[in-house]
Design an enzyme around this catalytic site. Structure first.
Site, PDB file in Angstrom:
ATOM      1  N   THR A 159       0.815  -1.216   0.000  1.00  0.00           N
ATOM      2  CA  THR A 159       0.000   0.000   0.000  1.00  0.00           C
ATOM      3  C   THR A 159       0.854   1.274   0.000  1.00  0.00           C
ATOM      4  O   THR A 159       1.887   1.351   0.666  1.00  0.00           O
ATOM      5  CB  THR A 159      -0.920  -0.004   1.232  1.00  0.00           C
ATOM      6  N   ARG A 333     -27.021 -10.984  34.776  1.00  0.00           N
ATOM      7  CA  ARG A 333     -27.569  -9.656  35.053  1.00  0.00           C
ATOM      8  C   ARG A 333     -29.087  -9.761  35.232  1.00  0.00           C
ATOM      9  O   ARG A 333     -29.805 -10.185  34.326  1.00  0.00           O
ATOM     10  CB  ARG A 333     -27.255  -8.723  33.883  1.00  0.00           C
ATOM     11  N   GLN A 352     -33.676  -9.571  24.343  1.00  0.00           N
ATOM     12  CA  GLN A 352     -32.250  -9.835  24.536  1.00  0.00           C
ATOM     13  C   GLN A 352     -31.804 -11.031  23.714  1.00  0.00           C
ATOM     14  O   GLN A 352     -30.723 -11.022  23.120  1.00  0.00           O
ATOM     15  CB  GLN A 352     -31.956 -10.059  26.035  1.00  0.00           C
ATOM     16  N   GLY A 428     -24.589  -0.036  30.248  1.00  0.00           N
ATOM     17  CA  GLY A 428     -23.458   0.799  30.630  1.00  0.00           C
ATOM     18  C   GLY A 428     -22.208   0.000  30.929  1.00  0.00           C
ATOM     19  O   GLY A 428     -21.089   0.455  30.669  1.00  0.00           O
ATOM     20  N   THR A 449     -11.143  -3.042   6.294  1.00  0.00           N
ATOM     21  CA  THR A 449     -10.415  -2.172   5.369  1.00  0.00           C
ATOM     22  C   THR A 449      -9.134  -2.795   4.828  1.00  0.00           C
ATOM     23  O   THR A 449      -8.911  -2.814   3.623  1.00  0.00           O
ATOM     24  CB  THR A 449     -10.079  -0.836   6.059  1.00  0.00           C
ATOM     25  N   GLU A 451      -6.064  -5.337   3.645  1.00  0.00           N
ATOM     26  CA  GLU A 451      -6.073  -6.461   2.694  1.00  0.00           C
ATOM     27  C   GLU A 451      -7.219  -6.342   1.692  1.00  0.00           C
ATOM     28  O   GLU A 451      -7.691  -7.332   1.154  1.00  0.00           O
ATOM     29  CB  GLU A 451      -6.147  -7.805   3.426  1.00  0.00           C
ATOM     30  N   ASP A 453     -10.408  -3.115   0.765  1.00  0.00           N
ATOM     31  CA  ASP A 453     -11.648  -2.535   1.273  1.00  0.00           C
ATOM     32  C   ASP A 453     -12.816  -3.472   0.964  1.00  0.00           C
ATOM     33  O   ASP A 453     -12.927  -4.017  -0.131  1.00  0.00           O
ATOM     34  CB  ASP A 453     -11.879  -1.173   0.621  1.00  0.00           C
TER      35      ASP A 453
END
Length: 619
Positions: A159, A333, A352, A428, A449, A451, A453
């Site tokens: 590149t 949770r 969920q 959070g 991106t 190797e 796009d």
């Protein structure tokens, strides 16, 4: 495959700790150890266990919580860890050849721990090293022991600042001088500087550099690769004529020193040309075994297919980690419940599950696919290094190129969306840096991106499919590919005539139903694309224009001018109002502190065997 025994699974996989998750484990319909053994196999599970144990037992790999390393210290630590991994020989070269999945397992295990480490290792040993082994000849074999022993450290430089996806337009030149039997490597300006090259910023001593090869008389023979020394291995100071530096801090993967290099009429010996696809005689005559320039160009960039296939596996690992974090969190949770006194895990809520379970399914599907793809790619590479020049081998190369060009976008985008969903599903707590979801998101991001796009790669897959369809419509030979991935196009007209029908909801759960839907969708999109391109061609458009004339663009810049703040506030070199993209980028890169200086820790490292202990005392 024979069913794994309970004893085998128990010996390879230790029991997990008890606790709040035990209730869900007790209700599972299968033994997780047996499924892991079935999916991975005993050899790979043992390899994973040995790699993870080696990392956990070595103080150099101890996790540092509570403070953030400086950029310099982060890169120093990553280099030392990479050198330690190379010295441990976690997988022998003969094992890599015998079972290519061991290569993939090693890379993904290192990445599971830290992607900066994994990529530094990958770029040095498997990208740089394999490029020399595969693209070079006997005269280059002397470098392989030096790579394994870290006498030299490597990078892979394709590149440039102004060219990434369009590799054919790379502007670095290599003019052959028969009087001295040397190539003169030159970067005409900053736009031709090698850029974004991993390991080049601070640590690489050698680079595989891609440049346009010119022979006497000014004839250009296209892109070729050269083995170039860019720094002195003992001092890490740049070689004469080489301007090399670090491009600075990135959004993630900051243990990797991405860099740039410019060459001012640097002379390198004729033997520096990696001459598998083309060579130059001492007198200056160009010779190549390829009759077709396109085939030679494709062969010279074949390493990119390997990189893309590994990125598929890397993306799967990132999604595995994110899903593991989010689902374990969701199972423990507790929020709300049937009474004020009783709360239930958020995993019990349908919303969920709708958010997370599709990505859990994607992990299993993409993991299996990535291994299948890598094994077939390994078979193809072995054929290239042997004497297989059959039609099937050529067709296999085209099919694999199309597969990696399509699967890299699929895997990296799926992982990127999935990681973000997992972050949000953890509320959070998912935004807390210590829980790693932010790092996973930032470190998976470049998979979309480098190797190639993703959007550009998908066009390569579509071109492959459009080419096959054109042959089918012209009444050519039966459509069959070595891996069978496009054989369904043989029934192209019949598929388009099909209409969806399913007698029951249960019937829709059969795997054949979504498969048939995808086959119809591919055929439909191909038909629409062919029709649109043909309409443009009939109106007098070239092939290039036909593919681009449908885009809303003339007003874009003016509309941005309405919403953009002043340059000082926008604060982005590539987004400034003057449009001087490369000039502004070059100025910004040079403003990075110590961009052209060697790593401050290198002198100490090269002079002292106790550098690791010195580093640990300073962390």
């Amino acid at each position: 495959m024979a069913a794994p025994s309970e004893g085998d699974a128990a010996s390879l996989l230790p029991d997990l700790p008890g606790g709040p998750l035990q209730a869900y484990r007790a209700h599972a319909s299968f033994c997780w150890k047996e499924l892991a053994l079935f999916l991975e196999g005993e050899d790979m599970l043992r390899l994973k266990k040995s790699i993870f144990s080696a990392l956990e037992d070595d103080p150099l790999f101890a996790r540092s919580r509570g403070h953030e390393l400086s950029l310099e210290k982060h890169r120093e630590l990553t280099f030392l860890r990479c050198k330690r991994v190379l010295g441990r020989t976690l997988v022998r070269v003969e094992d890599m050849v015998r079972n290519p999945l061991s290569v993939l397992t090693l890379i993904t295990c290192l990445g599971t721990y830290d992607w900066s480490l994994a990529q530094k290792f990958l770029l040095h040993l498997l990208v740089f090293g394999f490029a020399i082994y595969k693209s070079g000849s006997e005269r280059h074999l002397e470098y392989l022991p030096k790579i394994l022993n870290v006498e030299i450290f490597g990078c892979f430089a394709v590149t440039e600042v102004s060219h990434g996806s369009n590799a054919k337009a790379i502007r670095t030149t290599a003019h052959y001088d028969p009087a001295t039997e040397e190539f003169i490597l030159h970067s005409p300006d900053f736009e031709a500087a090698k850029f974004w090259v991993g390991n080049m910023g601070k640590t690489a001593t050698h680079a595989v550099v891609f440049a346009q090869l010119y022979t006497p008389g000014g004839r250009c023979h296209g892109l070729h690769s050269f083995l170039v020394q860019i720094r002195n291995p003992k001092t890490l100071l740049p070689m004469p004529g080489v301007m090399v530096g670090d491009i600075g801090k990135k959004l993630g993967l900051n243990g990797i020193d991405n860099g740039f290099a410019m060459f001012h009429k640097v002379r390198i010996p004729r033997q520096a040309l990696l001459n598998q696809t083309g060579d130059v005689t001492p007198e200056g005559t160009y010779v190549t075994p390829f009759k077709d320039a396109k085939q030679r160009f494709g062969a010279s960039l074949n390493n990119l297919s390997i990189g893309r296939a590994i990125i598929v596996a890397m993306s799967v690992v990132n999604l595995k980690l994110a899903v593991s974090i989010a689902l374990r969190f969701s199972a423990t949770r507790r929020q709300f419940g049937p009474t004020d006194e009783e709360e239930v895990p958020v995993l019990e809520y349908q919303t969920q599950r709708w958010r997370l379970l599709p990505y859990l399914a994607a992990v299993y599907a993409l993991d299996h696919f990535s291994k299948w793809l890598f094994l077939n790619l390994a078979e193809f590479q072995q054929g290239l290094m042997g004497t297989d020049r059959s039609t099937r081998q050529a067709e296999l190369g085209r099919e694999i190129h199309a597969l990696v060009s399509g699967s890299k976008p699929l895997a990296s985008w799926t992982a990127q969306r999935g990681i973000q969903e997992c972050r949000e599903a953890c509320g959070g707590h998912g935004y807390l840096a210590v829980n790693r979801l932010g790092d996973l998101r930032n470190e998976n991001d470049p998979n979309c991106t480098y190797e190639g796009d993703n959007n550009v790669l998908l066009q390569q897959t579509s071109c492959y499919l459009l080419g096959l369809l054109e042959l089918r419509l012209q009444g050519g030979a039966r459509l069959e590919s070595p891996l069978g991935t496009v054989d369904f196009l043989e029934a192209y007209p019949d598929i388009l005539d099909q209409r969806f029908s399913c007698p029951s909801v249960t019937g829709c759960l059969e795997s054949s139903v979504p498969l048939a839907a995808y086959e119809w969708l591919v055929c439909y999109l191909l038909r629409e694309s062919v029709q649109k391109v043909n309409e443009e061609k009939r109106s007098g458009s070239s092939d290039f224009e036909a593919r681009n004339n449908s885009q809303l663009k003339d007003d874009a810049v003016a509309l941005v001018d309405v919403i953009a703040p002043p340059d000082f506030i926008l604060d982005s070199p590539i987004g400034r109002a003057d449009g001087e993209l490369y000039k502004n980028l070059w100025t910004a890169v040079l403003q990075e502190s110590q961009v052209l200086e060697r790593a401050s820790w290198w002198a100490e490292f090269s002079a002292s065997k106790t550098h690791v202990e010195s580093l640990k005392s300073r962390l």
